[in-house]
Design an enzyme around this catalytic site. Structure first.
Site, PDB file in Angstrom:
ATOM      1  N   HIS A   1       5.492   0.152   5.330  1.00 37.50           N
ATOM      2  CA  HIS A   1       4.448   1.188   5.397  1.00 37.50           C
ATOM      3  C   HIS A   1       3.393   0.726   6.394  1.00 37.50           C
ATOM      4  O   HIS A   1       2.704  -0.286   6.189  1.00 37.50           O
ATOM      5  CB  HIS A   1       3.831   1.393   4.009  1.00 37.50           C
ATOM      6  CG  HIS A   1       2.888   2.542   3.928  1.00 37.50           C
ATOM      7  ND1 HIS A   1       3.293   3.843   3.811  1.00 37.50           N
ATOM      8  CD2 HIS A   1       1.538   2.562   3.971  1.00 37.50           C
ATOM      9  CE1 HIS A   1       2.233   4.630   3.747  1.00 37.50           C
ATOM     10  NE2 HIS A   1       1.152   3.890   3.840  1.00 37.50           N
TER      11      HIS A   1
ATOM     12  N   ASP B   1       0.018   1.499   8.162  1.00 31.94           N
ATOM     13  CA  ASP B   1      -1.200   2.331   8.062  1.00 31.94           C
ATOM     14  C   ASP B   1      -1.919   2.382   9.399  1.00 31.94           C
ATOM     15  O   ASP B   1      -2.506   1.386   9.829  1.00 31.94           O
ATOM     16  CB  ASP B   1      -2.130   1.754   6.986  1.00 31.94           C
ATOM     17  CG  ASP B   1      -1.621   2.082   5.591  1.00 31.94           C
ATOM     18  OD1 ASP B   1      -1.545   1.169   4.751  1.00 31.94           O
ATOM     19  OD2 ASP B   1      -1.289   3.269   5.353  1.00 31.94           O
TER      20      ASP B   1
ATOM     21  N   MET C   1      -3.377   8.113   9.713  1.00 32.84           N
ATOM     22  CA  MET C   1      -4.702   8.542   9.266  1.00 32.84           C
ATOM     23  C   MET C   1      -5.568   8.679  10.517  1.00 32.84           C
ATOM     24  O   MET C   1      -6.504   7.891  10.770  1.00 32.84           O
ATOM     25  CB  MET C   1      -5.282   7.515   8.276  1.00 32.84           C
ATOM     26  CG  MET C   1      -4.555   7.538   6.939  1.00 32.84           C
ATOM     27  SD  MET C   1      -4.813   6.076   5.931  1.00 32.84           S
ATOM     28  CE  MET C   1      -3.539   5.024   6.625  1.00 32.84           C
TER      29      MET C   1
ATOM     30  N   MET D   1      -1.886  10.372  -2.125  1.00 29.39           N
ATOM     31  CA  MET D   1      -2.872   9.294  -2.069  1.00 29.39           C
ATOM     32  C   MET D   1      -3.498   9.105  -3.449  1.00 29.39           C
ATOM     33  O   MET D   1      -3.998  10.066  -4.052  1.00 29.39           O
ATOM     34  CB  MET D   1      -3.975   9.612  -1.046  1.00 29.39           C
ATOM     35  CG  MET D   1      -3.503   9.671   0.406  1.00 29.39           C
ATOM     36  SD  MET D   1      -2.646   8.200   0.940  1.00 29.39           S
ATOM     37  CE  MET D   1      -3.967   6.989   0.833  1.00 29.39           C
TER      38      MET D   1
ATOM     39  N   GLY E   1      -7.341  -1.016   2.001  1.00 29.36           N
ATOM     40  CA  GLY E   1      -6.492  -1.531   0.926  1.00 29.36           C
ATOM     41  C   GLY E   1      -7.384  -2.094  -0.172  1.00 29.36           C
ATOM     42  O   GLY E   1      -8.609  -2.182  -0.018  1.00 29.36           O
TER      43      GLY E   1
ATOM     44  N   ASP F   1       0.540   6.185  -2.878  1.00 27.31           N
ATOM     45  CA  ASP F   1      -0.065   5.217  -1.966  1.00 27.31           C
ATOM     46  C   ASP F   1      -1.519   4.935  -2.322  1.00 27.31           C
ATOM     47  O   ASP F   1      -2.370   5.809  -2.195  1.00 27.31           O
ATOM     48  CB  ASP F   1       0.025   5.808  -0.545  1.00 27.31           C
ATOM     49  CG  ASP F   1      -0.509   4.893   0.512  1.00 27.31           C
ATOM     50  OD1 ASP F   1      -0.594   5.326   1.679  1.00 27.31           O
ATOM     51  OD2 ASP F   1      -0.850   3.739   0.203  1.00 27.31           O
TER      52      ASP F   1
HETATM   53  C1  DX5 Z   1      -5.098   3.254   2.418  1.00 22.53           C
HETATM   54  C2  DX5 Z   1      -3.645   3.094   2.848  1.00 22.53           C
HETATM   55  C3  DX5 Z   1      -2.798   2.471   1.779  1.00 22.53           C
HETATM   56  C4  DX5 Z   1      -3.321   1.115   1.355  1.00 22.53           C
HETATM   57  C5  DX5 Z   1      -2.494   0.571   0.209  1.00 22.53           C
HETATM   58  O1  DX5 Z   1      -5.735   4.142   3.305  1.00 22.53           O
HETATM   59  O2  DX5 Z   1      -3.074   4.336   3.168  1.00 22.53           O
HETATM   60  O3  DX5 Z   1      -1.456   2.357   2.269  1.00 22.53           O
HETATM   61  O4  DX5 Z   1      -3.244   0.224   2.427  1.00 22.53           O
HETATM   62  O5  DX5 Z   1      -3.017  -0.683  -0.081  1.00 22.53           O
HETATM   63  P1  DX5 Z   1      -3.275  -1.145  -1.589  1.00 22.53           P
HETATM   64  O6  DX5 Z   1      -1.897  -1.227  -2.207  1.00 22.53           O
HETATM   65  O7  DX5 Z   1      -3.937  -2.469  -1.426  1.00 22.53           O
HETATM   66  O8  DX5 Z   1      -4.137  -0.106  -2.213  1.00 22.53           O
HETATM   67 ZN    ZN Z   2      -0.901   4.312   3.612  1.00 26.37          ZN
END
Ligand code: DX5
Ligand code: ZN
Length: 219
Positions: free
Chosen positions: A34, A36, A69, A138, A145, A176
Site C-alpha cells: 500500500h 500512500d 491522496m 478510510m 499513519g 485503511d
Molecule cells: C493514512 C493512510 C493510511 C495509513 C495507515 O492517510 O492512507 O494508509 O498510512 O497507517 P496506520 O496503519 O498506521 O494507520
Molecule cells: Zn492509505
C-alpha cells in the site's frame, strides 16, 4: 468468501531504506504494497511521487496498491500508471468528474479503487460501484499513519456489503487506518477483505513484520 489480504502501508516504513523495506514485506508474506501518495494539498502531508514508485517497482513483484491522496488527481493518473501502480485508488472529492477519472484508470488497464473518508457517504459513489474494482474505506482521516481507529466506519462497511450483495457486484472492500490486532477481526466480520496496516505491521512485536502480518492474517 474472498481471501483476506494484507496490504502493508509503507508510510510507516523506514523511508531511507524503502527498497529493502518492501523486499522484507514480500518475504514476510504481504499480498500487496500500500503506497500512500500525499501532496500536501488534499491532505496536510507530503510523501512520494511517480519517480520513487518507479524505483521501488524494481524491488518487488508484489501488486502496488497506490492510494492517491492528491488533488486535482485526474491529470496525474497516467504518471502513476506509467510508474507501475497496479491498483489506483482516488478520492471522489479530488476530481470534478469521477466517471471520467474512473474511465482514465480503466483505459490504462489498471484496477480502479475509490476511497471514502470517514465522513463521506456511500451515496457519493453508489452510481459508480459497477465500474470499480475496489472501495477503500478510510477508518482515519487521511494524512498520517499511527492514528486512532474510527469504529463507526464498520457500519458503513456493513451497509456497503448489503448494497454489493443486492447489486450482485464483486469489488474488493479495503479498510485503511488504525488497523491493529484488536480491531482486524471486526473489520473482516463487517465485510472488509483487504486490510491496510502501517504502524501495527512495522512497529508492533519489535518490528517483526512477518509475525505481525501473520497475526493480522489469522484474525
Ligand atoms: C493514512 C493512510 C493510511 C495509513 C495507515 O492517510 O492512507 O494508509 O498510512 O497507517 P496506520 O496503519 O498506521 O494507520
Ligand atoms: Zn492509505
Amino acid at each position: 468468501m474472498k481471501k483476506i489480504q494484507i496490504s502493508p502501508s509503507i508510510l510507516s516504513a523506514d523511508f531511507s531504506q524503502l527498497g529493502n523495506e518492501i523486499k522484507k514485506l514480500e518475504d514476510a508474506g504481504a499480498d500487496m504494497i500500500h503506497v500512500d501518495v500525499m501532496d500536501g494539498h488534499f491532505v496536510p502531508n507530503l510523501t512520494i511521487g511517480p519517480p520513487v514508485i518507479k524505483a521501488l517497482k524494481k524491488h518487488s513483484s508484489l501488486i502496488f496498491d497506490v492510494h492517491l491522496m492528491i488533488s486535482p488527481v485526474h491529470k496525474y493518473i497516467k504518471a502513476y500508471s506509467d510508474a507501475g501502480a497496479d491498483i489506483i485508488t482516488i478520492h471522489p472529492e479530488a476530481t470534478n468528474d469521477l466517471s471520467s477519472s474512473i474511465f482514465e484508470i480503466k483505459k490504462l488497464d489498471k484496477k480502479v479503487g475509490v476511497s471514502l473518508n470517514p465522513k463521506t457517504k456511500i451515496d457519493t459513489i453508489i452510481d459508480h460501484l459497477k465500474e470499480i474494482d475496489l472501495v477503500l474505506i478510510m477508518s482515519v482521516n487521511p494524512g498520517f499513519g499511527g492514528q486512532e481507529f474510527m469504529p463507526e466506519v464498520l457500519d458503513k462497511i456493513k451497509d456497503l456489503k448489503k448494497i454489493q450483495k443486492k447489486q450482485e457486484l464483486d469489488f474488493d472492500i479495503e479498510i485503511d487506518g488504525g488497523i491493529n490486532f484488536d480491531n482486524a477481526k471486526s473489520a473482516i466480520e463487517a465485510g472488509a477483505n483487504i486490510l491496510v496496516s502501517g504502524t501495527t505491521i512495522f512497529k508492533k512485536n519489535n518490528g517483526d513484520i512477518k509475525r505481525n502480518i501473520e497475526l493480522l492474517k489469522s484474525k
